[in-house]
Scaffold this active site. Structure first.
Site, short mmCIF file in Angstrom:
data_model
loop_
_atom_site.label_atom_id
_atom_site.label_comp_id
_atom_site.label_asym_id
_atom_site.label_seq_id
_atom_site.Cartn_x
_atom_site.Cartn_y
_atom_site.Cartn_z
N MET A 42 24.28 8.06 2.71
CA MET A 42 24.19 9.37 3.36
C MET A 42 24.50 9.26 4.85
SD MET A 42 23.85 12.49 3.03
CE MET A 42 22.88 13.32 1.78
N PHE A 99 -12.35 -7.01 13.81
CA PHE A 99 -11.28 -7.53 12.94
C PHE A 99 -10.78 -6.43 11.99
CE2 PHE A 99 -10.00 -9.66 8.92
CZ PHE A 99 -8.82 -10.20 9.40
N GLN A 100 -9.50 -6.25 11.97
CA GLN A 100 -8.83 -5.25 11.13
C GLN A 100 -9.31 -3.83 11.37
OE1 GLN A 100 -8.75 -6.74 7.02
NE2 GLN A 100 -6.80 -7.72 7.51
N LYS A 138 -17.86 0.26 6.27
CA LYS A 138 -18.35 -0.67 5.25
C LYS A 138 -19.86 -0.56 5.04
CE LYS A 138 -17.54 -5.36 3.69
NZ LYS A 138 -16.95 -6.65 3.99
N GLU A 155 0.81 -1.23 0.00
CA GLU A 155 0.00 0.00 0.00
C GLU A 155 0.84 1.27 0.00
OE1 GLU A 155 -0.69 -2.60 1.96
OE2 GLU A 155 -2.84 -3.07 1.84
C1 LIG Z 1 12.36 5.17 5.55
C2 LIG Z 1 13.67 5.77 5.95
N1 LIG Z 1 14.47 5.14 6.83
C3 LIG Z 1 15.65 5.68 7.19
C4 LIG Z 1 16.05 6.87 6.69
C5 LIG Z 1 17.39 7.50 7.11
N2 LIG Z 1 18.29 7.61 5.96
C6 LIG Z 1 18.44 8.74 5.24
S1 LIG Z 1 19.46 8.59 3.96
C7 LIG Z 1 19.79 6.99 4.35
C8 LIG Z 1 20.76 6.19 3.53
C9 LIG Z 1 20.29 5.94 2.15
O1 LIG Z 1 21.11 4.98 1.57
P1 LIG Z 1 20.93 4.49 0.10
O2 LIG Z 1 19.51 4.25 -0.20
O3 LIG Z 1 21.83 3.37 -0.16
O4 LIG Z 1 21.36 5.78 -0.74
P2 LIG Z 1 22.76 6.57 -0.76
O5 LIG Z 1 22.77 7.52 0.38
O6 LIG Z 1 23.84 5.55 -0.65
O7 LIG Z 1 22.74 7.28 -2.06
C10 LIG Z 1 19.10 6.60 5.49
C11 LIG Z 1 19.18 5.28 6.13
C12 LIG Z 1 15.18 7.51 5.78
N3 LIG Z 1 15.46 8.70 5.25
N4 LIG Z 1 14.01 6.93 5.41
#
Ligand SMILES: Cc1ncc(C[n+]2csc(CCOP(=O)(O)OP(=O)(O)O)c2C)c(N)n1
Length: 576
Positions: A487, A115-116, A165, A48
Site C-alpha cells: 500500500m 520493577f516493571q 498485586k 501480548e
Molecule cells: C503497525 C503499522 N505500521 C505501519 C503501517 C503503515 N502501512 C500501512 S499499509 C502498509 C503496507 C502493508 O504492506 P503488506 O503487509 O505487505 O500488505 P500489502 O499492502 O502489500 O497488501 C504500511 C507499512 C501500518 N498501517 N501499521
C-alpha cells in the site's frame, strides 16, 4: 475471598469463556487462581499484542451469535501492559467492546519506579473508553461488572482495569457483600439514548419522501446493533441505494441491486459519485471519517444530512447535520419502518444515473480480474480475492490485515453473511489479522475463517502461528506476497515519483515457517493453480497456509488522494 477469586467470579458471571493472556510477576496470582478453578479456556498468544486482537476477534464475531461474548485479555505490569497498547487503541478507534486486565505493582510502591512499573492508567486513558485502578479488594468485583457495563453500553469500546498485586492477593472484609443482580453503576455523565424521539424520526421520513437523490450510509453501528436485515428492508421499501463504510461491509449482501459497495478513499465510482450528487444523505452508525469524506469543504455540498448515531459526540463532529438522531440504529430503523408516512418512490432516474456510473468502470475492472496476472505474469490480488469469493460463495468470514490486500478484500469479496468481515479500520494496524482470525474462529467455530495478510503485516505477528498450532485452530491463512509494503508502494508510485523508500520487503521461506509450525503449505505462482489451492485449503481439516506470489505493481483503484475531494478520484491506472 481474595481479589483474584473476585475477578474471576465477576468474569464468569459476565459469561466469559475465553481468556487471552500472558503471564508475569504482577498478574501471576490471577493466573494461579485460574489454574485452580479451570472455569475458562485459557489461550496464550506469543506476544501480548496478539491477545488484544484475539479478544477483538472474539468480541466482533460473537456479536451476531446467540451468545455474544466480550473478549478479555490479560497481561502483567510494565512491558506486558505496554504490549497491549496498540490493540486497545485499535479497539477504541473501531468501537469494539473488550476488557483488558493488567497486573500492577503493589499499591505501596506505585510511583517509585518499582520493577516493571508503568503508569498504565496514564497511558491507556486517552486510548480507551474507561480505565480503572481499584485500590482495595472490596472494589474489585464491582469494578469488573462496571467495566463490562461501560464496554457494552452505548458506543462499544475497550476498558482497562489495572490491578495492583496486593489488591489481588488480599482478602475482603468479612462483612463484604456484592449482588451483581442489583448492582447499578453510578456513572454521572454517562448517558445513552437507545430509542429515538418519534417526532425527529418523522421529520427525517418527510425529508426522505421529498428527496429525489437520496443515499443511505451503512457504518459499523449497523453491525454493532445487528440491524443489517432491517437496513436492507428499509432500502427495499424506499428504493434508496446504500453505500458502505469499510466497517459497514457485510451488514447486507454487497451485490444487492441497491448496494453501491464501499465508499470513500478506495470506494467504488458509483458510491462516491452518488454521494457527490446526492440531495440527501441518511447515515446509520458511522462517523464521517476522513477516509470516507475526503476534503470536508467539498463534501456532499448539496445534500442534507440525517445522521443516526449512538454516540452524541459524533453528531456534527465532521459534517454538519440537518437532522441528528442520537439513538441506537436498530431501534431507529424499527421506528422508521413503522412510520405510517413512509412512502416508496421508484426513483428510476436516480438509480439509472448510478448504474451509468457503475458501467463506466465495471468493464475495465472485470477485464483485469479476468486477466488475473499483471506485470511479469505475476498474480493479481483482486483475482485471488474474487476467486476466493466465488469458491466460498461469499459466505466465509474474512479477516484481512492492513494494506492493499485489505482494500482488495473489501472491494472484491462478495459478502453474503451478516457480520463476516473484521478489519482494523480506524487505526489500520498491520499484524492484526492472524490473532483476530483466531478470536473469530473461537467465537464462530462452525464457520470458515480466512486470515488474509500481506508479506509485511504477516511478519508482524507471525508468532501467533504457534497459538494456532497449540490450539489446533482451523484458520485458513493467505499471504499475498508482493515483495513490498504494497500500500505504501502504491502511494510512492502515484505521489512520490516511484521512489520506493523503505518498502521493498524480504520474506523468510514460508515453506520452512509452515513446517516449523506444523502447517500444511502451498506456494501459488500460476493463475491456473489458484482455484485448486484454495479448494485444497478448504478441504484440509485444520489450518492451512497459502502463499500467493503477487504483482507488486498492482494498484487498488479508484483512489481519492489523501486530503483530496471526490472530484480528485483517480479512476484508472496512470499510463506511465
Ligand atoms: C503497525 C503499522 N505500521 C505501519 C503501517 C503503515 N502501512 C500501512 S499499509 C502498509 C503496507 C502493508 O504492506 P503488506 O503487509 O505487505 O500488505 P500489502 O499492502 O502489500 O497488501 C504500511 C507499512 C501500518 N498501517 N501499521
Amino acid at each position: 475471598m481474595k481479589g483474584t477469586e473476585l475477578v474471576l467470579r465477576a468474569l464468569h458471571a459476565k459469561g466469559v469463556k475465553y481468556i487471552f493472556g500472558y503471564t508475569g510477576g504482577a498478574i501471576m496470582p490471577i493466573f494461579d487462581e485460574m489454574e485452580k478453578q479451570k472455569l475458562f479456556t485459557f489461550v496464550m498468544p506469543r506476544h501480548e499484542q496478539g491477545a488484544t486482537f484475539m479478544a477483538q476477534g472474539l468480541s466482533r464475531a460473537s456479536l451476531s451469535t446467540d451468545t455474544p461474548q466480550i473478549g478479555v485479555c490479560m497481561a502483567t505490569s510494565g512491558p506486558g501492559a505496554m504490549n497491549l497498547v496498540t490493540g486497545i487503541a485499535d479497539a477504541h478507534m473501531d468501537s469494539v467492546a473488550m476488557v483488558s486486565i493488567t497486573g500492577q505493582v503493589a499499591t505501596g510502591v506505585i510511583a517509585t519506579d518499582a520493577f516493571q512499573e508503568s503508569d498504565v492508567v496514564g497511558v491507556m486513558m486517552p486510548i480507551c473508553k474507561q480505565t480503572y485502578m481499584p485500590l482495595t479488594t472490596e472494589e474489585v468485583e464491582k469494578t469488573v461488572h462496571e467495566a463490562f457495563y461501560v464496554a457494552t453500553t452505548g458506543r462499544f469500546g475497550p476498558v482497562v482495569i489495572d490491578l495492583p498485586k496486593d489488591v489481588q492477593i488480599q482478602s475482603v472484609d468479612e462483612n463484604y457483600s456484592f449482588n451483581p443482580k442489583t448492582f447499578r453503576p453510578k456513572l454521572p455523565g454517562f448517558y445513552y439514548h437507545p430509542s429515538p424521539e418519534r417526532e425527529v424520526v418523522h421529520q427525517a421520513i418527510e425529508m426522505m419522501n421529498r428527496s429525489e437523490r437520496p443515499v443511505m450510509f451503512c457504518g459499523h453501528g449497523v453491525i454493532s446493533s445487528n440491524a443489517g436485515a432491517m437496513l436492507q428492508e428499509f432500502a427495499e421499501k424506499t428504493n434508496i441505494p446504500v453505500a458502505f463504510t469499510l466497517h459497514g461491509l457485510s451488514a447486507m449482501p454487497v451485490d444487492h441491486p441497491l448496494s453501491l459497495g464501499m465508499m470513500g478513499m478506495h470506494g467504488t465510482v458509483e458510491a462516491n459519485r452518488a454521494i457527490m450528487n446526492a440531495d440527501l444523505i441518511i447515515s446509520f452508525g458511522m462517523r464521517f471519517d476522513d477516509r470516507v469524506t475526503g476534503k470536508l469543504n467539498e463534501y456532499a455540498k448539496n445534500a442534507d444530512v440525517i445522521h443516526v448515531e449512538i454516540d452524541p459526540s459524533e453528531l456534527d463532529k465532521n459534517v454538519a447535520t440537518t437532522v441528528p438522531i442520537n439513538a441506537d440504529v436498530a431501534r431507529t430503523l424499527h421506528v422508521m419502518l413503522h412510520d405510517p408516512e413512509l412512502v416508496s418512490k421508484p426513483r428510476r432516474r436516480w438509480l439509472k444515473e448510478i448504474e451509468t456510473n457503475r458501467q463506466e468502470t465495471v468493464a475495465e475492472v472485470e477485464a483485469e480480474v479476468a486477466a488475473g496476472v499483471g506485470d511479469g505474469g505475476k498474480l493479481l490480488m483482486k483475482t485471488i480475492i474474487r476467486r476466493l469469493s466465488d469458491i466460498t460463495e461469499g459466505k466465509d468470514i474474512i479477516v484481512p490485515d492492513v494494506g492493499q490486500h485489505q482494500m482488495m478484500s473489501a472491494r472484491y469479496y462478495n459478502f453474503q453473511t451478516n457480520n463476516s468481515w473484521f478489519t482494523s479500520g480506524g487505526a489500520g494496524t498491520m499484524g492484526c489479522s492472524l490473532p483476530m482470525a483466531i478470536g473469530a474462529k473461537l467465537a464462530r467455530p462452525d464457520e470458515r475463517v480466512w486470515s488474509i495478510s500481506g508479506d509485511g503485516g504477516f511478519q508482524m505477528n507471525i508468532q501467533e502461528l504457534c497459538t494456532i498450532m497449540e490450539h489446533d485452530t482451523d484458520v485458513k491463512i493467505m499471504i499475498l506476497n508482493n515483495g513490498y509494503l504494497g500500500m505504501v508502494r502504491q502511494w510512492q508510485t502515484l505521489f512520490f515519483d516511484g521512489r520506493y523508500a523503505g518498502t521493498p520487503m524480504i520474506s523468510p521461506n514460508y515453506e520452512f515457517i509452515a513446517k516449523a509450525y506444523n502447517l500444511p503449505y502451498q506456494k501459488v505462482t500460476e493463475l491456473d493453480q489458484v482455484d485448486a489451492a484454495i479448494r485444497t485449503a478448504i478441504d484440509h481439516n485444520g489450518a492451512y497456509l497459502l502463499e500467493f506470489v503477487c504483482d507488486p505493481s498492482e494498484v487498488i483503484l479508484p483512489m481519492i488522494p489523501s486530503g483530496g475531494g471526490f472530484g480528485d478520484m483517480i479512476v484508472s491506472r496512470p499510463k506511465s
